[in-house]
Design an enzyme around this catalytic site. Structure first.
Site, mmCIF file in Angstrom:
data_model
loop_
_atom_site.group_PDB
_atom_site.id
_atom_site.type_symbol
_atom_site.label_atom_id
_atom_site.label_comp_id
_atom_site.label_asym_id
_atom_site.label_seq_id
_atom_site.Cartn_x
_atom_site.Cartn_y
_atom_site.Cartn_z
ATOM 1 N N ASP A 179 0.815 -1.211 0.000
ATOM 2 C CA ASP A 179 0.000 0.000 0.000
ATOM 3 C C ASP A 179 0.846 1.256 0.000
ATOM 4 O O ASP A 179 2.029 1.245 0.339
ATOM 5 C CB ASP A 179 -0.949 0.009 1.196
ATOM 6 C CG ASP A 179 -0.225 0.070 2.540
ATOM 7 O OD1 ASP A 179 0.782 -0.637 2.700
ATOM 8 O OD2 ASP A 179 -0.667 0.826 3.428
ATOM 9 N N GLU A 227 0.262 -1.444 5.535
ATOM 10 C CA GLU A 227 1.332 -1.005 6.433
ATOM 11 C C GLU A 227 1.165 0.455 6.810
ATOM 12 O O GLU A 227 1.423 0.852 7.959
ATOM 13 C CB GLU A 227 2.696 -1.235 5.765
ATOM 14 C CG GLU A 227 3.901 -1.049 6.682
ATOM 15 C CD GLU A 227 4.485 0.359 6.663
ATOM 16 O OE1 GLU A 227 5.429 0.628 7.437
ATOM 17 O OE2 GLU A 227 3.982 1.211 5.878
#
Length: 426
Positions: free
Chosen positions: A95, A190
């Site tokens: 991400d 994350e």
């Protein structure tokens, strides 16, 4: 002898990186689903197919969006290290940061960077200034990659993904390179602090791991902040402002009073190095109700709790000044300094430092003013220090990365794998 990538390897590294950053994987801090955005799985599915093409036949994405794969050991039975090399994990996250536009990335490639400011073509007001980016002076002659200035680039952490994929491709082309079992993981979410929420540590099966999610060339990070989040909720009372005397309790004013009382010496914009901070980063609401989100960060639990006590004291003071308001605070643990765990088995760090020295570089052991998946994984039983990935100005539309620094990160991963074999066979 240190392992190095050739020009073809670097060409493929760049091609991978440019391909990955154009896939929108922005996470969403306010989502309650996992992953927080389904679009992260678009890159995950792409990577599964690429891993299979590289010979990692078990590559798969699980229900949560994690990608796992295995490169089996190729150490022959008569080798002294056979059966002795620990399984090593290589990890990066899918991400990108939720607070800066991350879709429609248009990467710009600057070959043989000659110095000076870099004006980004999508927004001429966005200039990566040479004077404000000292690492540009270290990258003269390099190939640099930026966004067009309207989005972030996504080097955090698609640089790490591209580096791991390039290391795997290199090993496929060099079967003479001996390595133990390598486990690969690409994680979602994350950036919203949930990257290990469903990480299958027992199933992953690695003894040690390394995230490729850092910044400067040669940096090995074995410390992170201790981190908590705090939510302050203010409930007021709204009436027509024309008739509000002695009736209205304005939650906006109460929240503003809390923020105004924060110690000016402990804000992100006034701290550096090992200094802690309190960071109000999100505020929303109206006269009736306001929520303020805080990041609480410090390198020791003692300092972390001191910052939390400061915030609680401020809340109590403001509550006394606005007795008609209902003010509450909720603190939630995020992660702890991974140094607490890594110091118990320092060999995982020692191998990384030795790999950097083998490459002819002086390793820079550094504490991260932030966190990585490795912080939580280390406390989940998988010790995971962090290796640089090369990106600069993370979370910004002025993010940039050096291809040469990316190549060195991939080389570092390969040298780490080689050293574990050498240590096992000694």
């Amino acid at each position: 002898m240190a392992i190095t990538l050739d020009s073809q390897d670097r060409k493929e590294l760049l091609e991978r990186f440019l391909r990955y950053v154009q896939v929108d994987t922005q996470s969403d801090e306010n989502s309650t689903s996992f992953p927080s955005t389904e679009k992260q799985k678009d890159l995950a599915r792409m990577l599964v197919e690429e891993l299979k093409a590289l010979g990692l036949s078990d590559a798969a994405m699980d229900q949560w969006g994690y990608v796992y794969a295995t490169l089996p050991s190729n150490i022959p039975a008569d080798h002294p290290a056979h059966g002795k090399v620990p399984t090593i994990g290589l990890i990066a996250h899918l991400d990108t940061y939720f607070g800066t536009p991350g879709g429609g990335v248009k990467p710009q490639v600057i070959e043989n960077y000659a110095g000076g400011d870099i004006t980004l073509p999508g927004d001429s007001n966005q200039v990566i200034r040479y004077a404000e980016n000292p690492n540009l002076a270290r990258c003269l002659g390099h190939t640099l990659i930026t966004s067009d200035g309207t989005t972030l680039l996504g080097a955090d952490d698609k640089a790490g993904i591209a580096e791991i994929m390039t290391a795997l491709a290199w090993m496929q082309r060099h079967p003479e390179f001996l390595h133990g079992t390598v486990r690969v993981a690409f994680t979602p979410d994350e950036e919203v602090g949930r990257g290990t929420e469903h990480f299958d540590v027992p199933g992953f099966g690695a003894r040690y791991a390394y995230t490729l999610d850092g910044s400067d060339l040669g940096e090995i990070e074995d410390e992170t902040f201790c981190a908590d989040s705090a939510l302050v909720t203010v409930e007021g009372h709204d009436v027509h402002p024309g008739y509000a005397k002695d009736k209205m309790t304005n939650a906006v004013r109460v929240a503003a009073a809390i923020i105004e009382r924060l110690p000016k010496d402990f804000l992100p914009e006034t701290t550096e190095g090992r200094q802690p901070y309190l960071h109000p980063y999100d505020i929303r609401g109206d006269v009736s109700k306001v929520e303020v989100k805080f990041l609480v960060r410090a390198f020791s639990e003692e300092e972390l709790h001191q910052q939390e006590a400061t915030l609680q004291r401020i809340v109590e003071e403001v509550r006394a000044s606005f007795p008609q308001a209902k003010v509450s605070i909720t603190i939630k643990e995020s992660y702890r300094n991974m140094a607490y765990a890594i110091r118990k088995e320092p060999q995982v760090l020692e191998v990384a430092l030795e790999a950097v020295r083998r490459m002819g570089l002086e390793p820079v052991r550094k504490a991260i003013r932030g966190g990585t998946d490795g912080a939580r994984l280390s406390f989940m039983g998988l010790l995971t220090p962090n290796i640089w990935a090369g990106g600069q100005n993370f979370h910004s539309v002025q993010e940039w990365v050096s291809l040469e620094w990316m190549a060195k990160a991939a080389e570092c991963a390969l040298n780490i794998l080689a050293l574990w074999v050498e240590r096992a066979g000694a």
